[in-house]
Design a protein around this motif. Structure first.
Motif, PDB file in Angstrom:
ATOM      1  N   ARG A 209       0.824  -1.198   0.000  1.00  0.00           N
ATOM      2  CA  ARG A 209       0.000   0.000   0.000  1.00  0.00           C
ATOM      3  C   ARG A 209       0.867   1.260   0.000  1.00  0.00           C
ATOM      4  O   ARG A 209       0.413   2.318  -0.398  1.00  0.00           O
ATOM      5  N   ASP A 210       2.110   1.131   0.490  1.00  0.00           N
ATOM      6  CA  ASP A 210       2.994   2.292   0.573  1.00  0.00           C
ATOM      7  C   ASP A 210       4.358   1.911   0.017  1.00  0.00           C
ATOM      8  O   ASP A 210       5.057   1.090   0.609  1.00  0.00           O
ATOM      9  N   LEU A 224       5.592   7.397  -6.235  1.00  0.00           N
ATOM     10  CA  LEU A 224       5.177   6.991  -4.896  1.00  0.00           C
ATOM     11  C   LEU A 224       3.766   6.443  -4.905  1.00  0.00           C
ATOM     12  O   LEU A 224       2.876   6.989  -5.573  1.00  0.00           O
ATOM     13  N   VAL A 226       0.933   5.730  -2.077  1.00  0.00           N
ATOM     14  CA  VAL A 226       0.603   5.980  -0.670  1.00  0.00           C
ATOM     15  C   VAL A 226      -0.842   5.535  -0.438  1.00  0.00           C
ATOM     16  O   VAL A 226      -1.742   5.940  -1.176  1.00  0.00           O
ATOM     17  N   GLY A 227      -1.048   4.691   0.538  1.00  0.00           N
ATOM     18  CA  GLY A 227      -2.397   4.224   0.827  1.00  0.00           C
ATOM     19  C   GLY A 227      -3.015   3.484  -0.358  1.00  0.00           C
ATOM     20  O   GLY A 227      -4.224   3.542  -0.562  1.00  0.00           O
ATOM     21  N   ARG A 229      -2.624   4.100  -3.479  1.00  0.00           N
ATOM     22  CA  ARG A 229      -2.895   4.920  -4.657  1.00  0.00           C
ATOM     23  C   ARG A 229      -1.647   5.647  -5.129  1.00  0.00           C
ATOM     24  O   ARG A 229      -0.824   6.094  -4.332  1.00  0.00           O
ATOM     25  N   VAL A 231       0.564   8.577  -6.256  1.00  0.00           N
ATOM     26  CA  VAL A 231       0.546   9.989  -5.866  1.00  0.00           C
ATOM     27  C   VAL A 231       0.905  10.848  -7.069  1.00  0.00           C
ATOM     28  O   VAL A 231       1.984  10.688  -7.646  1.00  0.00           O
ATOM     29  N   VAL A 316      12.602  10.721   2.639  1.00  0.00           N
ATOM     30  CA  VAL A 316      11.277  10.321   2.158  1.00  0.00           C
ATOM     31  C   VAL A 316      10.706   9.206   3.044  1.00  0.00           C
ATOM     32  O   VAL A 316       9.505   9.168   3.333  1.00  0.00           O
ATOM     33  N   LEU A 318      11.391   8.636   6.297  1.00  0.00           N
ATOM     34  CA  LEU A 318      10.962   9.177   7.589  1.00  0.00           C
ATOM     35  C   LEU A 318       9.639   9.920   7.432  1.00  0.00           C
ATOM     36  O   LEU A 318       8.793   9.900   8.328  1.00  0.00           O
ATOM     37  N   ALA A 319       9.432  10.558   6.287  1.00  0.00           N
ATOM     38  CA  ALA A 319       8.172  11.273   6.063  1.00  0.00           C
ATOM     39  C   ALA A 319       7.018  10.303   5.828  1.00  0.00           C
ATOM     40  O   ALA A 319       5.933  10.489   6.367  1.00  0.00           O
ATOM     41  N   LEU A 320       7.234   9.247   5.046  1.00  0.00           N
ATOM     42  CA  LEU A 320       6.117   8.425   4.564  1.00  0.00           C
ATOM     43  C   LEU A 320       6.049   7.025   5.162  1.00  0.00           C
ATOM     44  O   LEU A 320       5.021   6.364   5.044  1.00  0.00           O
ATOM     45  N   ASN A 321       7.140   6.550   5.731  1.00  0.00           N
ATOM     46  CA  ASN A 321       7.155   5.211   6.330  1.00  0.00           C
ATOM     47  C   ASN A 321       6.610   4.146   5.355  1.00  0.00           C
ATOM     48  O   ASN A 321       5.646   3.452   5.641  1.00  0.00           O
ATOM     49  N   PRO A 322       7.268   4.032   4.174  1.00  0.00           N
ATOM     50  CA  PRO A 322       6.778   3.052   3.184  1.00  0.00           C
ATOM     51  C   PRO A 322       7.077   1.616   3.614  1.00  0.00           C
ATOM     52  O   PRO A 322       7.974   1.378   4.419  1.00  0.00           O
ATOM     53  N   ALA A 323       6.327   0.666   3.057  1.00  0.00           N
ATOM     54  CA  ALA A 323       6.591  -0.753   3.304  1.00  0.00           C
ATOM     55  C   ALA A 323       7.773  -1.229   2.472  1.00  0.00           C
ATOM     56  O   ALA A 323       8.431  -2.199   2.810  1.00  0.00           O
ATOM     57  N   THR A 393      -9.904   1.826   0.389  1.00  0.00           N
ATOM     58  CA  THR A 393      -8.549   1.342   0.658  1.00  0.00           C
ATOM     59  C   THR A 393      -8.495  -0.176   0.593  1.00  0.00           C
ATOM     60  O   THR A 393      -7.699  -0.759  -0.113  1.00  0.00           O
TER      61      THR A 393
END
Lengths: 409, 409
Positions: A209-210, A224, A226-227, A229, A231, A316, A318-323, A393
């Motif tokens: 999802r991320d 990117l 995010v959630g 979707r 971006v 990026v 730290l801002a978004l915490n992607p998987a 989602t």
């Protein structure tokens, strides 16, 4: 590009009005009798018969059986109609700088055709000719026809509204060309972003999802998710990781500023830096050989580039915490050790809880990533176009999982 | 925190079963007769009568009129029931490090009560007592009761799973406390992230679908709204802008690493740097005075801090292309010039098309930002809890616009 002769005679047009609703009902419900379709889409039997005859004649739908088995009472059994699995196509076209790649998904979202055509540094007229030629060839080779095309997803090698020369608008022209030609919705996005979407959907173990995607090639691009979707950003220019400043007062970038990540971590930048440090590297092949031989200077250059990329990716992350972070492009293909250098930087720059080692991966997809992403974007978008709720989602994740079957044939 | 005596007798419990569905129907449809409600929620008249009697007795719903006007045929006119606008509350509680702030929205999403209680450096037992005491006081002062509470949104001053001492889990304990006490759903998130959501909704000129929020206070925190939704990240730790490395080999941060943005741009860091450069600044008030007097050394310190923040924000902006960056917190309140220094850095670091000047703003909200964000999160979430479709992108924007009326009274 307008005024350019547009290829003709490739496929019949399909207008998404009544036809679209009938095809949608069959996609959603599976085989239905004409009576069931008429009730479902709210058409008279007469209008419906005309349209289904046309669809049958064009091979978009087929008669699969009758409702004899489930029929109660008297009367002649009714034929049940269904989508031809080879119909209801989703077309993904990725216009790169040097080649076009096309993927075609059928009504069941299986990839039924996939191929590429190289056109070198061609202008848009040549690129379009190449794309339509490739479509013809794929049609001949696989028997796929486009009688019930659901839409065209197009990847372009720049972010609208950037990348075009003054007065040019290739994105609008492409949209008009394909809308006119196929009579279907057209979705256009940056092909690196579309690759990010495809990588998120294709992630081994289930869709991410991320996800942050970065591509190191002639330039440095990003995308990117995010959630669940893709971006796009407020002005449609999200994902420009290549132009984050990586080196204060660094080299001049093609964007006019100095020290952009692209001036350190693109293939040309790395080749140039190797030469500046006295190593005779002039091509990707040279770079690959030097990497395999663990050339110490080349390895230092790669470490420096990976350090710059890693610092940008840390911000990026730290801002978004992607998987997941996927690092793709030609550089990683010829120098896979680069990924380990990126991980080493992220280990220093992130909290241990982020687990840099499992965070970073090479790509799951190949050269078809942009065209697969275009199909995915199209599919998501087409749900909106036909008046569906945008996937929630949860639904988005489960729907996109059906794309996990999307594999080039 | 478990085992702590829990305050009693503040409000009646409401269980969200049949009652919840009845209240939902009234919220959605406006005044309805008992017969209409029974058909809508699928309850027998007997069961329904029992529940509506209870709701009427507790003041959650009221009799507004009869259906005489629209009634055809014979029979006694039926009473029509509606939500009491003072009922159907959404409760937002922001537990900061030094105070708790509470906002209460009614069924029409108007803020009907808002207030704060300072508890200094209290432990969680004291913080909870303070919160329940404040709820009692707000109830007495405004006449708001909590008979039909829809849910509790809670902001906490750390990101789960971070910030707790080993073995502690304040978030779970808070959830259990408020679920037990009110019998409603509880949503918990980091209060800086919730402030980001509230700022996105409150943006003058209409809600921002893409917004980056950063708060400069004792620490440096952040939150992101992408595509109209708050970003939590894969592990719930998105928004940690304070720990992006801003200075290579910089000062030691409380997180154990060096040179984090927080070591340069938090209030304590800025005060310490002023002193290190020989300026007698020990408090926020000193900093404010020095800023008003354009103290050249203090201005240099602010420029350096804004430069570090601006570089981090540039990376995030190139990645996400937000419509707005909001820089909030105590630092900006006492030194608004800081914003101009941030803009100056962004002008250098971004493409001109990003228009740094209109991108950056101070906050629209005050100390109530976290509690308003908690209500917004709760409202978004409650649509899921009661089985609604999650709002689509478009719907989310228009729904959140109804929160534009959310103003502290």
């Amino acid at each position: 590009m307008r005024g350019v002769p547009r290829p003709h005679g490739v496929h019949a047009l399909v207008r998404r009005t009544h036809e679209g609703r009938i095809l949608e009902a069959l996609r959603e419900r599976g085989p239905l009798s004409r009576g069931q379709i008429a009730r479902k889409v709210g058409l008279s039997r007469t209008t419906l018969s005309e349209i289904t005859s046309s669809l049958l004649a064009r091979g978009a739908i087929v008669v699969v059986d009758t409702d004899a088995a489930e029929r109660r009472g008297s009367g002649r059994p009714a034929e049940r109609l269904a989508l031809d699995p080879r119909s209801g196509q989703f077309l993904g076209i990725d216009f790169g700088h040097r080649r076009v790649h096309i993927s075609v998904a059928d009504a069941a979202h299986e990839i039924v055709a996939s191929g590429a055509h190289r056109y070198g540094d061609a202008d848009w007229t040549e690129r379009l000719k190449g794309a339509f030629g490739l479509l013809d060839r794929l049609g001949r080779e696989t028997g796929v026809h486009f009688a019930a095309l659901q839409g065209v997803g197009i990847g372009i090698p720049f972010s609208t509204p950037y990348g075009a020369s003054p007065g040019e608008d290739p994105a609008s022209d492409l949209r008009a060309t394909f809308e006119d030609h196929f009579g279907t919705p057209v979705v256009i996005d940056n092909n690196t972003r579309l690759a990010a979407l495809a990588e998120a959907i294709e992630m081994p173990g289930g869709a991410a999802r991320d996800l942050v995607y970065v591509r190191l090639s002639d330039g440095v691009g990003g995308g990117l998710v995010v959630g669940g979707r893709l971006v796009s950003g407020a002005n449609g220019v999200a994902g420009e990781l290549g132009h984050v400043r990586a080196v204060p007062d660094g080299r001049r970038c093609r964007c006019g500023r100095r020290g952009c990540l692209e001036t350190v971590a693109s293939v040309p930048a790395i080749v140039a830096e190797c030469r500046a440090r006295g190593v005779a590297v002039t091509s990707l092949a040279d770079l690959e050989s030097a990497t395999w031989l663990w050339h110490p200077v080349v390895d230092d250059v790669l470490r420096d580039a990976a350090g710059a990329l890693g610092r940008v990716l840390a911000a990026v992350t730290l801002a978004l915490n992607p998987a997941r972070i996927v690092v793709g492009g030609e550089l990683v293909r010829v120098a896979p050790v680069f990924l380990r250098h990126v991980v080493a930087t992220l280990r220093r720059e992130l909290f241990t809880t982020h687990d840099a080692t499992s965070l970073v991966r090479g790509p799951s997809l190949g050269d078809d990533d942009g065209s697969l992403g275009a199909i995915a974007a199209l599919y998501h978008q087409s749900l909106l176009i036909v008046g569906y709720q945008e996937p929630s989602t949860t639904a988005a994740v489960s729907r996109t999982r059906s794309f996990a079957r999307m594999r080039p044939t």
